[in-house]
Scaffold this active site. Structure first.
Site, PDB file in Angstrom:
ATOM      1  N   ARG A  73       0.859  -1.183   0.000  1.00 48.70           N
ATOM      2  CA  ARG A  73       0.000   0.000   0.000  1.00 48.70           C
ATOM      3  C   ARG A  73       0.891   1.227   0.000  1.00 48.70           C
ATOM      4  O   ARG A  73       1.823   1.317   0.804  1.00 48.70           O
ATOM      5  CB  ARG A  73      -0.879   0.009   1.247  1.00 48.70           C
ATOM      6  CG  ARG A  73      -1.861  -1.141   1.265  1.00 48.70           C
ATOM      7  CD  ARG A  73      -2.586  -1.206   2.588  1.00 48.70           C
ATOM      8  NE  ARG A  73      -1.639  -1.431   3.676  1.00 48.70           N
ATOM      9  CZ  ARG A  73      -1.984  -1.867   4.885  1.00 48.70           C
ATOM     10  NH1 ARG A  73      -3.252  -2.124   5.153  1.00 48.70           N
ATOM     11  NH2 ARG A  73      -1.073  -2.039   5.810  1.00 48.70           N
ATOM     12  N   ASP A  80       1.120   5.337   0.619  1.00 50.30           N
ATOM     13  CA  ASP A  80       0.405   6.366   1.375  1.00 50.30           C
ATOM     14  C   ASP A  80      -0.009   7.521   0.479  1.00 50.30           C
ATOM     15  O   ASP A  80       0.464   7.650  -0.655  1.00 50.30           O
ATOM     16  CB  ASP A  80       1.308   6.912   2.487  1.00 50.30           C
ATOM     17  CG  ASP A  80       1.328   5.985   3.685  1.00 50.30           C
ATOM     18  OD1 ASP A  80       0.269   5.414   4.006  1.00 50.30           O
ATOM     19  OD2 ASP A  80       2.413   5.829   4.286  1.00 50.30           O
ATOM     20  N   ARG A 114      10.981   6.782   4.194  1.00 46.82           N
ATOM     21  CA  ARG A 114      10.898   8.206   4.553  1.00 46.82           C
ATOM     22  C   ARG A 114      11.720   8.507   5.805  1.00 46.82           C
ATOM     23  O   ARG A 114      12.348   9.566   5.912  1.00 46.82           O
ATOM     24  CB  ARG A 114       9.440   8.620   4.729  1.00 46.82           C
ATOM     25  CG  ARG A 114       8.682   8.619   3.401  1.00 46.82           C
ATOM     26  CD  ARG A 114       7.180   8.667   3.591  1.00 46.82           C
ATOM     27  NE  ARG A 114       6.797   9.849   4.366  1.00 46.82           N
ATOM     28  CZ  ARG A 114       5.562  10.050   4.833  1.00 46.82           C
ATOM     29  NH1 ARG A 114       4.599   9.154   4.604  1.00 46.82           N
ATOM     30  NH2 ARG A 114       5.287  11.145   5.510  1.00 46.82           N
TER      31      ARG A 114
END
Lengths: 245, 245
Positions: A50, A52, A197
């Site tokens: 998935r 974001d 990230r």
């Protein structure tokens, strides 16, 4: 039933991420709408992972089952006609019934892009994190090498309630500068929530000179999210591909 | 009074063009807001040329007068702090009182970008015109050569009530393919309304094989807008620079 694998590219800016939601525009939502228009039935799709809100993909892998008799060429063409233009089906293939895009992925690779110059590029706003202070990509590359191997990456994950283990294997890292852009690539057998990230936010601290490259190894061993740098914003992140046996 | 020249880059997507309007977001409007915050007075700005809604600039030249004593370095930094991030001041210089950004421009150069591949690139939606049928950039380059020189470009302008003459001198053209992108560049001593977009629409008809390169010369000689191809959409167009003596 045929089991179909799609390769998707999308600009994540105007999506609330991959996963279908009741009242939000998501990649899974618009794809399932397009599949319903093409096949007459609404299949459930699954992705290699998935993404974001704001995160992009060049080679997201998506699977669905269908009784449709359309050729793969027709599927690509018709889906692209039905899909909004910020999502494109780049390829389609028929795969064995057992194929599972998440569980069968041997590795995935992400790229995180940083716009690094004195004045930000107005054409990079959606696709790169602007960092004004000069970054030394070679220092960042040296720092990233500490991540390679099988480790507990707890320092680089945003807590996620149903997590089982935070041990993953990073297979490759690469940090290069191309003119004003610094790209960080990470390939692993799996990724924790916000892992790339957090790695990007950590490597920027090394690139700007506020930490030494060796510090990345210290962060890893701390197994503590607060030891690492900040979570870089989503819009610099691209899922490049997922690899299968 | 000091006369200041700025070099501006902007993503035109979310602007209603350069020119100030009462209730719309324009580049001139946000720039004059930023100048007012910096200098305390609202100067009138002039540009080398007005860009339309959706048209981008890498090197728009803008002029304004000010009594501000700020250094040029401070101006660049402070304006970029006040401006929205889709406009950036790239450079600033002090110029003679007589400098006029529109009238003094010896030539300007535009680039028109076409995304030319079987499947459109979702990351080019704001910055290139998607054309699916294969284009031959060499044929387009051959066609563009017919435009070089001093001609009446009436076939390539959208009528504009207060136009004086449609004679302009095209100094250079270049059409190149870089992977999936075809770029058309045109340099001239001045441009008519929608001229580069009409040229792009015309050259696409040559690149796709529906017209021969020599036809571009016929179109030019016809002095009739209906002889040329369609006006390409604004979002593929970039003002590259304006040159002064």
């Amino acid at each position: 039933m045929r089991n179909i694998k799609l390769i998707l590219a999308y600009d994540g800016t105007d999506f609330h991420g991959w996963q279908r939601q009741q009242d939000s525009r998501t990649v899974q939502g618009v794809l399932e709408d397009a599949l319903e228009r093409l096949t007459g039935a609404r299949p459930t799709t699954m992705a290699s992972g998935r993404t974001d809100a704001g995160v992009h993909a060049l080679g997201q892998v998506v699977q669905f089952m269908t009784t449709s008799a359309h050729s793969l060429e027709t599927m690509i063409r018709a889906l692209n006609a039905h899909l909004p233009r910020d999502v494109r089906v780049m390829d389609a293939a028929e795969v064995p019934q057992s194929f599972h895009p998440t569980l069968d992925a041997v590795s995935k690779r992400y790229r995180y892009v940083i716009d690094n110059a004195r004045i930000g590029d107005p054409f990079c706003l959606r696709y790169a994190w602007y960092v004004g202070r000069p970054l030394d990509a070679e220092r960042m590359a040296a720092g990233a090498l500490h991540l390679i191997g099988r480790h507990d990456f707890h320092s680089f994950e945003t807590n996620w309630p149903n997590r089982m283990s935070s041990v993953r294997t990073v297979l490759d890292t690469k940090v290069v500068r191309t003119s004003r852009l610094v790209s960080i690539e990470v390939e692993a057998d799996g990724f924790l929530y916000n892992m790339v990230r957090a790695i990007a936010g950590t490597l920027v601290m090394v690139g700007s000179g506020s930490r030494e490259p060796e510090w990345v190894g210290d962060v890893l061993r701390a197994r503590d999210r607060s030891a690492a740098g900040p979570t870089a914003p989503p819009h610099g992140l691209f899922l490049l591909w997922a690899r299968y046996e």
